[in-house]
Enzyme design. Sequence first.
Site, PDB file in Angstrom:
ATOM      1  N   PRO A  41      -5.529 -12.291   5.271  1.00 43.13           N
ATOM      2  CA  PRO A  41      -4.549 -12.010   6.321  1.00 43.13           C
ATOM      3  C   PRO A  41      -4.514 -10.567   6.821  1.00 43.13           C
ATOM      4  O   PRO A  41      -4.700  -9.625   6.056  1.00 43.13           O
ATOM      5  CB  PRO A  41      -3.211 -12.369   5.665  1.00 43.13           C
ATOM      6  CG  PRO A  41      -3.465 -12.345   4.206  1.00 43.13           C
ATOM      7  CD  PRO A  41      -4.903 -12.741   4.021  1.00 43.13           C
ATOM      8  N   ASN A  42      -4.263 -10.482   8.112  1.00 40.51           N
ATOM      9  CA  ASN A  42      -4.058  -9.217   8.847  1.00 40.51           C
ATOM     10  C   ASN A  42      -5.332  -8.416   9.107  1.00 40.51           C
ATOM     11  O   ASN A  42      -5.293  -7.420   9.829  1.00 40.51           O
ATOM     12  CB  ASN A  42      -3.005  -8.330   8.141  1.00 40.51           C
ATOM     13  CG  ASN A  42      -1.672  -9.043   8.029  1.00 40.51           C
ATOM     14  OD1 ASN A  42      -1.147  -9.527   9.027  1.00 40.51           O
ATOM     15  ND2 ASN A  42      -1.132  -9.150   6.825  1.00 40.51           N
TER      16      ASN A  42
ATOM     17  N   ARG B  43      -4.249  -1.813  13.033  1.00 42.24           N
ATOM     18  CA  ARG B  43      -3.357  -1.893  11.880  1.00 42.24           C
ATOM     19  C   ARG B  43      -3.578  -0.664  10.984  1.00 42.24           C
ATOM     20  O   ARG B  43      -4.661  -0.474  10.444  1.00 42.24           O
ATOM     21  CB  ARG B  43      -3.723  -3.164  11.111  1.00 42.24           C
ATOM     22  CG  ARG B  43      -3.043  -3.293   9.793  1.00 42.24           C
ATOM     23  CD  ARG B  43      -3.719  -4.363   8.964  1.00 42.24           C
ATOM     24  NE  ARG B  43      -3.010  -4.500   7.715  1.00 42.24           N
ATOM     25  CZ  ARG B  43      -3.531  -4.982   6.616  1.00 42.24           C
ATOM     26  NH1 ARG B  43      -4.776  -5.402   6.604  1.00 42.24           N
ATOM     27  NH2 ARG B  43      -2.828  -5.061   5.524  1.00 42.24           N
TER      28      ARG B  43
ATOM     29  N   TYR C 285      -7.089   1.928   7.276  1.00 40.29           N
ATOM     30  CA  TYR C 285      -8.175   0.953   7.450  1.00 40.29           C
ATOM     31  C   TYR C 285      -9.213   1.360   8.493  1.00 40.29           C
ATOM     32  O   TYR C 285     -10.192   0.634   8.689  1.00 40.29           O
ATOM     33  CB  TYR C 285      -7.584  -0.422   7.793  1.00 40.29           C
ATOM     34  CG  TYR C 285      -6.676  -0.954   6.704  1.00 40.29           C
ATOM     35  CD1 TYR C 285      -7.186  -1.274   5.446  1.00 40.29           C
ATOM     36  CD2 TYR C 285      -5.303  -1.106   6.922  1.00 40.29           C
ATOM     37  CE1 TYR C 285      -6.358  -1.740   4.434  1.00 40.29           C
ATOM     38  CE2 TYR C 285      -4.466  -1.572   5.920  1.00 40.29           C
ATOM     39  CZ  TYR C 285      -4.994  -1.890   4.673  1.00 40.29           C
ATOM     40  OH  TYR C 285      -4.178  -2.348   3.675  1.00 40.29           O
TER      41      TYR C 285
ATOM     42  N   ASN D 279     -12.718 -10.480   0.962  1.00 43.49           N
ATOM     43  CA  ASN D 279     -11.605  -9.522   1.011  1.00 43.49           C
ATOM     44  C   ASN D 279     -10.335 -10.375   1.085  1.00 43.49           C
ATOM     45  O   ASN D 279      -9.962 -10.861   2.154  1.00 43.49           O
ATOM     46  CB  ASN D 279     -11.708  -8.598   2.225  1.00 43.49           C
ATOM     47  CG  ASN D 279     -10.619  -7.524   2.177  1.00 43.49           C
ATOM     48  OD1 ASN D 279      -9.613  -7.674   1.470  1.00 43.49           O
ATOM     49  ND2 ASN D 279     -10.798  -6.445   2.921  1.00 43.49           N
TER      50      ASN D 279
ATOM     51  N   ALA E  85      -3.823  -9.179   1.192  1.00 49.90           N
ATOM     52  CA  ALA E  85      -2.623  -9.182   0.336  1.00 49.90           C
ATOM     53  C   ALA E  85      -2.615 -10.324  -0.677  1.00 49.90           C
ATOM     54  O   ALA E  85      -1.943 -10.229  -1.714  1.00 49.90           O
ATOM     55  CB  ALA E  85      -1.365  -9.222   1.196  1.00 49.90           C
TER      56      ALA E  85
ATOM     57  N   GLU F 299     -15.461  -9.280  -4.833  1.00 54.85           N
ATOM     58  CA  GLU F 299     -14.173  -8.915  -4.204  1.00 54.85           C
ATOM     59  C   GLU F 299     -14.364  -7.549  -3.540  1.00 54.85           C
ATOM     60  O   GLU F 299     -14.837  -6.607  -4.193  1.00 54.85           O
ATOM     61  CB  GLU F 299     -13.096  -8.835  -5.294  1.00 54.85           C
ATOM     62  CG  GLU F 299     -11.741  -8.356  -4.795  1.00 54.85           C
ATOM     63  CD  GLU F 299     -10.749  -8.130  -5.957  1.00 54.85           C
ATOM     64  OE1 GLU F 299     -10.984  -8.625  -7.084  1.00 54.85           O
ATOM     65  OE2 GLU F 299      -9.746  -7.440  -5.718  1.00 54.85           O
TER      66      GLU F 299
ATOM     67  N   HIS G 237     -12.624  -4.434  -0.894  1.00 53.50           N
ATOM     68  CA  HIS G 237     -11.478  -3.863  -0.188  1.00 53.50           C
ATOM     69  C   HIS G 237     -11.942  -2.663   0.615  1.00 53.50           C
ATOM     70  O   HIS G 237     -12.803  -1.892   0.149  1.00 53.50           O
ATOM     71  CB  HIS G 237     -10.391  -3.423  -1.170  1.00 53.50           C
ATOM     72  CG  HIS G 237      -9.857  -4.562  -1.980  1.00 53.50           C
ATOM     73  ND1 HIS G 237      -8.944  -5.451  -1.471  1.00 53.50           N
ATOM     74  CD2 HIS G 237     -10.152  -4.978  -3.233  1.00 53.50           C
ATOM     75  CE1 HIS G 237      -8.679  -6.372  -2.393  1.00 53.50           C
ATOM     76  NE2 HIS G 237      -9.402  -6.113  -3.469  1.00 53.50           N
TER      77      HIS G 237
ATOM     78  N   SER H  46      -9.792  -0.191   1.657  1.00 48.34           N
ATOM     79  CA  SER H  46      -9.107   0.929   1.002  1.00 48.34           C
ATOM     80  C   SER H  46      -9.319   0.812  -0.516  1.00 48.34           C
ATOM     81  O   SER H  46      -9.909  -0.162  -0.989  1.00 48.34           O
ATOM     82  CB  SER H  46      -7.609   0.883   1.323  1.00 48.34           C
ATOM     83  OG  SER H  46      -7.010  -0.248   0.711  1.00 48.34           O
TER      84      SER H  46
ATOM     85  N   ARG I 126      -3.019   3.303  -4.195  1.00 51.72           N
ATOM     86  CA  ARG I 126      -1.937   3.044  -3.244  1.00 51.72           C
ATOM     87  C   ARG I 126      -0.659   2.578  -3.970  1.00 51.72           C
ATOM     88  O   ARG I 126      -0.462   2.932  -5.117  1.00 51.72           O
ATOM     89  CB  ARG I 126      -2.429   2.056  -2.182  1.00 51.72           C
ATOM     90  CG  ARG I 126      -3.652   2.590  -1.400  1.00 51.72           C
ATOM     91  CD  ARG I 126      -4.146   1.614  -0.367  1.00 51.72           C
ATOM     92  NE  ARG I 126      -3.112   1.338   0.631  1.00 51.72           N
ATOM     93  CZ  ARG I 126      -3.152   0.303   1.467  1.00 51.72           C
ATOM     94  NH1 ARG I 126      -4.169  -0.543   1.424  1.00 51.72           N
ATOM     95  NH2 ARG I 126      -2.179   0.112   2.328  1.00 51.72           N
TER      96      ARG I 126
ATOM     97  N   ARG J 112      -0.128  -2.980  -5.277  1.00 51.09           N
ATOM     98  CA  ARG J 112      -1.545  -3.188  -4.923  1.00 51.09           C
ATOM     99  C   ARG J 112      -2.463  -2.937  -6.124  1.00 51.09           C
ATOM    100  O   ARG J 112      -3.671  -3.202  -6.055  1.00 51.09           O
ATOM    101  CB  ARG J 112      -1.962  -2.262  -3.788  1.00 51.09           C
ATOM    102  CG  ARG J 112      -1.290  -2.567  -2.490  1.00 51.09           C
ATOM    103  CD  ARG J 112      -1.841  -1.745  -1.349  1.00 51.09           C
ATOM    104  NE  ARG J 112      -0.866  -1.631  -0.289  1.00 51.09           N
ATOM    105  CZ  ARG J 112      -0.670  -2.534   0.666  1.00 51.09           C
ATOM    106  NH1 ARG J 112      -1.399  -3.628   0.709  1.00 51.09           N
ATOM    107  NH2 ARG J 112       0.262  -2.351   1.580  1.00 51.09           N
TER     108      ARG J 112
END
Length: 144
Positions: A9-10, A17, A22, A73, A76, A100, A102, A104, A109, A113
């Site tokens: 998502p996102n 964003r 990002y 990825n 969230a 997996e 990411h 960031s 963070r 997270r």
Amino acid sequence: MKINVLNGPNLNLLGRREPDVYGMESFSDLEQLIFKSADELDVVVSVRQTNSESELIDWIQESFESKTPVILNPAAFTHYSYALRDACSMLTTAGIPLIEVHISNPHAREEFRQTSVISSVATGVIAGFGHSSYILALKALTQR
Ligand code: DQA
């Protein structure tokens, strides 16, 4: 060799964003980068994004059926989706690699997270290298 690059998502709003986290490049820029690198590495990639947990799980199940390695990825969902974790675990325990990724570094963070329910069932984790995280994952998979 085929690789499914799946995004949660996102991530469709990359570039708009939180660009300080990002980056300024869009999801379509990311897709182009992945396609270019896949060409150079001589692999076929399918790149997809969804905001739906259920659709993402369907795509992992599809990868399980077709025995296709995955770069994921989970966005969230990384931090709390046991359903996605179960799907990933099914894949990797069957010997199908899943990396997996990411953009960031979630460990640098917010506290929430810093938990990934996916990492312990992933073949490997690459985080914090911006869009290059995906390219490093492609290279890792093709070198296996
Ligand atoms: C992310 C990190 C997650 O914590 C976040 O929810 C995302 C993107 C990353 O690529 O850095 O949506 O997975």
